[in-house]
Design a protein around this motif. Structure first.
Motif, PDB file in Angstrom:
ATOM      1  N   ALA A  57      15.575  60.729  47.667  1.00 26.27           N
ATOM      2  CA  ALA A  57      15.437  61.934  46.838  1.00 26.27           C
ATOM      3  C   ALA A  57      16.770  62.669  46.772  1.00 26.27           C
ATOM      4  O   ALA A  57      17.194  63.116  45.694  1.00 26.27           O
ATOM      5  CB  ALA A  57      14.341  62.846  47.390  1.00 26.27           C
ATOM      6  N   LEU A  58      17.463  62.801  47.909  1.00 28.11           N
ATOM      7  CA  LEU A  58      18.773  63.441  47.906  1.00 28.11           C
ATOM      8  C   LEU A  58      19.753  62.630  47.069  1.00 28.11           C
ATOM      9  O   LEU A  58      20.529  63.197  46.285  1.00 28.11           O
ATOM     10  CB  LEU A  58      19.293  63.608  49.336  1.00 28.11           C
ATOM     11  CG  LEU A  58      20.703  64.206  49.477  1.00 28.11           C
ATOM     12  CD1 LEU A  58      20.796  65.584  48.812  1.00 28.11           C
ATOM     13  CD2 LEU A  58      21.093  64.281  50.945  1.00 28.11           C
ATOM     14  N   GLY A  59      19.711  61.314  47.199  1.00 28.50           N
ATOM     15  CA  GLY A  59      20.572  60.458  46.387  1.00 28.50           C
ATOM     16  C   GLY A  59      20.341  60.662  44.900  1.00 28.50           C
ATOM     17  O   GLY A  59      21.285  60.695  44.107  1.00 28.50           O
ATOM     18  N   ASN A  60      19.080  60.818  44.508  1.00 33.24           N
ATOM     19  CA  ASN A  60      18.772  61.067  43.092  1.00 33.24           C
ATOM     20  C   ASN A  60      19.301  62.422  42.637  1.00 33.24           C
ATOM     21  O   ASN A  60      19.801  62.555  41.517  1.00 33.24           O
ATOM     22  CB  ASN A  60      17.265  60.964  42.850  1.00 33.24           C
ATOM     23  CG  ASN A  60      16.769  59.530  42.946  1.00 33.24           C
ATOM     24  OD1 ASN A  60      17.526  58.579  42.750  1.00 33.24           O
ATOM     25  ND2 ASN A  60      15.502  59.375  43.281  1.00 33.24           N
ATOM     26  N   ILE A  61      19.214  63.421  43.504  1.00 29.61           N
ATOM     27  CA  ILE A  61      19.755  64.746  43.181  1.00 29.61           C
ATOM     28  C   ILE A  61      21.262  64.644  42.941  1.00 29.61           C
ATOM     29  O   ILE A  61      21.792  65.176  41.961  1.00 29.61           O
ATOM     30  CB  ILE A  61      19.448  65.759  44.317  1.00 29.61           C
ATOM     31  CG1 ILE A  61      17.952  66.073  44.356  1.00 29.61           C
ATOM     32  CG2 ILE A  61      20.275  67.029  44.168  1.00 29.61           C
ATOM     33  CD1 ILE A  61      17.499  66.834  45.603  1.00 29.61           C
ATOM     34  N   LEU A  62      21.946  63.948  43.835  1.00 29.04           N
ATOM     35  CA  LEU A  62      23.404  63.812  43.712  1.00 29.04           C
ATOM     36  C   LEU A  62      23.778  62.981  42.490  1.00 29.04           C
ATOM     37  O   LEU A  62      24.736  63.311  41.773  1.00 29.04           O
ATOM     38  CB  LEU A  62      23.984  63.193  44.985  1.00 29.04           C
ATOM     39  CG  LEU A  62      23.732  63.942  46.294  1.00 29.04           C
ATOM     40  CD1 LEU A  62      24.378  63.213  47.464  1.00 29.04           C
ATOM     41  CD2 LEU A  62      24.201  65.389  46.221  1.00 29.04           C
ATOM     42  N   ALA A  63      23.027  61.913  42.223  1.00 25.90           N
ATOM     43  CA  ALA A  63      23.303  61.071  41.054  1.00 25.90           C
ATOM     44  C   ALA A  63      23.090  61.838  39.753  1.00 25.90           C
ATOM     45  O   ALA A  63      23.896  61.714  38.814  1.00 25.90           O
ATOM     46  CB  ALA A  63      22.417  59.824  41.086  1.00 25.90           C
ATOM     47  N   GLU A  64      22.031  62.633  39.681  1.00 23.47           N
ATOM     48  CA  GLU A  64      21.783  63.445  38.483  1.00 23.47           C
ATOM     49  C   GLU A  64      22.921  64.438  38.250  1.00 23.47           C
ATOM     50  O   GLU A  64      23.347  64.656  37.114  1.00 23.47           O
ATOM     51  CB  GLU A  64      20.447  64.183  38.592  1.00 23.47           C
ATOM     52  CG  GLU A  64      19.233  63.293  38.461  1.00 23.47           C
ATOM     53  CD  GLU A  64      19.116  62.638  37.090  1.00 23.47           C
ATOM     54  OE1 GLU A  64      19.412  63.302  36.070  1.00 23.47           O
ATOM     55  OE2 GLU A  64      18.746  61.455  37.030  1.00 23.47           O
ATOM     56  N   ALA A  65      23.422  65.035  39.333  1.00 25.85           N
ATOM     57  CA  ALA A  65      24.546  65.970  39.214  1.00 25.85           C
ATOM     58  C   ALA A  65      25.797  65.236  38.730  1.00 25.85           C
ATOM     59  O   ALA A  65      26.542  65.751  37.878  1.00 25.85           O
ATOM     60  CB  ALA A  65      24.805  66.657  40.544  1.00 25.85           C
ATOM     61  N   ALA A  66      26.027  64.036  39.248  1.00 29.64           N
ATOM     62  CA  ALA A  66      27.189  63.250  38.838  1.00 29.64           C
ATOM     63  C   ALA A  66      27.073  62.842  37.369  1.00 29.64           C
ATOM     64  O   ALA A  66      28.060  62.896  36.613  1.00 29.64           O
ATOM     65  CB  ALA A  66      27.335  62.017  39.731  1.00 29.64           C
ATOM     66  N   LEU A  67      25.873  62.472  36.944  1.00 27.63           N
ATOM     67  CA  LEU A  67      25.638  62.119  35.542  1.00 27.63           C
ATOM     68  C   LEU A  67      25.897  63.320  34.642  1.00 27.63           C
ATOM     69  O   LEU A  67      26.603  63.214  33.630  1.00 27.63           O
ATOM     70  CB  LEU A  67      24.200  61.616  35.372  1.00 27.63           C
ATOM     71  CG  LEU A  67      23.768  61.244  33.955  1.00 27.63           C
ATOM     72  CD1 LEU A  67      24.566  60.039  33.455  1.00 27.63           C
ATOM     73  CD2 LEU A  67      22.274  60.930  33.923  1.00 27.63           C
ATOM     74  N   ALA A  68      25.368  64.482  35.017  1.00 30.00           N
ATOM     75  CA  ALA A  68      25.555  65.704  34.228  1.00 30.00           C
ATOM     76  C   ALA A  68      27.023  66.112  34.153  1.00 30.00           C
ATOM     77  O   ALA A  68      27.463  66.689  33.157  1.00 30.00           O
ATOM     78  CB  ALA A  68      24.722  66.840  34.807  1.00 30.00           C
ATOM     79  N   ASP A  74      30.039  53.946  38.181  1.00 28.21           N
ATOM     80  CA  ASP A  74      30.210  53.578  39.591  1.00 28.21           C
ATOM     81  C   ASP A  74      30.180  54.805  40.494  1.00 28.21           C
ATOM     82  O   ASP A  74      29.678  54.754  41.617  1.00 28.21           O
ATOM     83  CB  ASP A  74      31.480  52.752  39.814  1.00 28.21           C
ATOM     84  CG  ASP A  74      32.759  53.482  39.400  1.00 28.21           C
ATOM     85  OD1 ASP A  74      32.722  54.245  38.415  1.00 28.21           O
ATOM     86  OD2 ASP A  74      33.794  53.274  40.072  1.00 28.21           O
ATOM     87  N   SER A  75      30.672  55.942  40.012  1.00 24.00           N
ATOM     88  CA  SER A  75      30.621  57.190  40.790  1.00 24.00           C
ATOM     89  C   SER A  75      29.190  57.698  40.906  1.00 24.00           C
ATOM     90  O   SER A  75      28.797  58.245  41.937  1.00 24.00           O
ATOM     91  CB  SER A  75      31.500  58.260  40.158  1.00 24.00           C
ATOM     92  OG  SER A  75      32.849  57.892  40.246  1.00 24.00           O
ATOM     93  N   ILE A  76      28.428  57.517  39.841  1.00 28.60           N
ATOM     94  CA  ILE A  76      27.023  57.939  39.857  1.00 28.60           C
ATOM     95  C   ILE A  76      26.253  57.105  40.882  1.00 28.60           C
ATOM     96  O   ILE A  76      25.472  57.644  41.674  1.00 28.60           O
ATOM     97  CB  ILE A  76      26.398  57.814  38.453  1.00 28.60           C
ATOM     98  CG1 ILE A  76      27.084  58.800  37.491  1.00 28.60           C
ATOM     99  CG2 ILE A  76      24.883  58.041  38.496  1.00 28.60           C
ATOM    100  CD1 ILE A  76      26.777  58.561  36.024  1.00 28.60           C
ATOM    101  N   GLU A  77      26.506  55.807  40.887  1.00 28.95           N
ATOM    102  CA  GLU A  77      25.818  54.929  41.848  1.00 28.95           C
ATOM    103  C   GLU A  77      26.260  55.227  43.281  1.00 28.95           C
ATOM    104  O   GLU A  77      25.451  55.206  44.210  1.00 28.95           O
ATOM    105  CB  GLU A  77      26.080  53.461  41.488  1.00 28.95           C
ATOM    106  CG  GLU A  77      25.087  52.503  42.081  1.00 28.95           C
ATOM    107  CD  GLU A  77      23.632  52.831  41.736  1.00 28.95           C
ATOM    108  OE1 GLU A  77      22.770  52.548  42.586  1.00 28.95           O
ATOM    109  OE2 GLU A  77      23.335  53.374  40.653  1.00 28.95           O
ATOM    110  N   LYS A  78      27.541  55.527  43.450  1.00 24.71           N
ATOM    111  CA  LYS A  78      28.051  55.900  44.778  1.00 24.71           C
ATOM    112  C   LYS A  78      27.352  57.177  45.265  1.00 24.71           C
ATOM    113  O   LYS A  78      26.971  57.274  46.431  1.00 24.71           O
ATOM    114  CB  LYS A  78      29.567  56.106  44.720  1.00 24.71           C
ATOM    115  CG  LYS A  78      30.188  56.396  46.054  1.00 24.71           C
ATOM    116  CD  LYS A  78      31.700  56.523  45.940  1.00 24.71           C
ATOM    117  CE  LYS A  78      32.292  56.876  47.285  1.00 24.71           C
ATOM    118  NZ  LYS A  78      33.743  57.086  47.227  1.00 24.71           N
ATOM    119  N   ALA A  82      25.032  57.526  48.635  1.00 25.08           N
ATOM    120  CA  ALA A  82      25.703  58.257  49.719  1.00 25.08           C
ATOM    121  C   ALA A  82      24.757  58.640  50.859  1.00 25.08           C
ATOM    122  O   ALA A  82      25.093  58.432  52.025  1.00 25.08           O
ATOM    123  CB  ALA A  82      26.420  59.486  49.164  1.00 25.08           C
ATOM    124  N   PRO A  83      23.571  59.178  50.572  1.00 24.98           N
ATOM    125  CA  PRO A  83      22.690  59.569  51.682  1.00 24.98           C
ATOM    126  C   PRO A  83      22.132  58.401  52.495  1.00 24.98           C
ATOM    127  O   PRO A  83      21.550  58.607  53.555  1.00 24.98           O
ATOM    128  CB  PRO A  83      21.554  60.325  50.982  1.00 24.98           C
ATOM    129  CG  PRO A  83      22.129  60.755  49.680  1.00 24.98           C
ATOM    130  CD  PRO A  83      23.070  59.663  49.293  1.00 24.98           C
TER     131      PRO A  83
END
Length: 184
Positions: A57-68, A74-78, A82-83
């Protein structure tokens, strides 16, 4: 472990595996955080724990922020993965409260002290961790996804677990370049 030995040999370890602290050990880590300097007894902290599947869930939060933010795939997947680098992540939040004598900065520093105290307690208990921050700590969409207010500030993500490898001893630093005696 002796307190001075712990402080003088503190080091982060990014290679963490199961188990993470749990039960009484985790409670001890939280209690160490609650002993941070706290002017006016404001207790300006919150500790949000992500473990097990909640790390996704934290990874999805971070990925959504990176996408936005328009990051590369590759940064979005990283960000999404990350968590998963540790079995537990504790997000430490400064819960800033209006106060005439305790400014925002002091409350944020207090939360930072809580995070360091928790990391030191984890080390003393045989675990290790790494304090990560990065732009995610300041991203409003990350804050919103964690139900934080506009006054709240993430001061760091404390990754905790059992060290997978022993880290090399850090070289001792000369204090002279960092110390200045006023008037001399």
């Amino acid at each position: 472990m002796d307190a001075l030995e712990l402080l003088l040999n503190r080091h982060s370890n990014p290679r963490l595996v199961e188990p993470a602290p749990a039960g009484e050990q985790l409670d001890t880590i939280f209690k160490a955080g609650l002993r941070a300097p706290d002017h006016a007894a404001l207790t300006p902290w919150e500790f949000i724990v992500f473990e097990g599947e909640q790390r996704h869930a934290l990874g999805n939060i971070l990925a959504e922020a990176a996408l936005a933010k328009g990051e590369a795939p590759d940064s979005i997947e990283k960000a999404r993965n990350a968590p998963l680098r540790a079995p537990m992540i504790i997000t430490v939040v400064a819960k800033v409260k209006p106060h005439d004598k305790v400014p925002r900065l002091e409350q944020e520093i207090s939360a930072g002290c809580a995070l360091m105290a928790m990391q030191m307690a984890a080390l003393a208990l045989g675990f290790n961790g790494i304090w990560r921050t990065g732009w995610f700590a300041f991203d409003r969409s990350v804050h919103q996804a964690m139900d934080l207010t506009d006054e709240d500030q993430i001061v760091g993500f404390l990754y905790l677990g059992t060290p997978q490898v022993e880290v090399r001893k850090l070289p001792e630093r000369d204090t002279a370049p960092f110390v200045r005696y006023f008037g001399q």
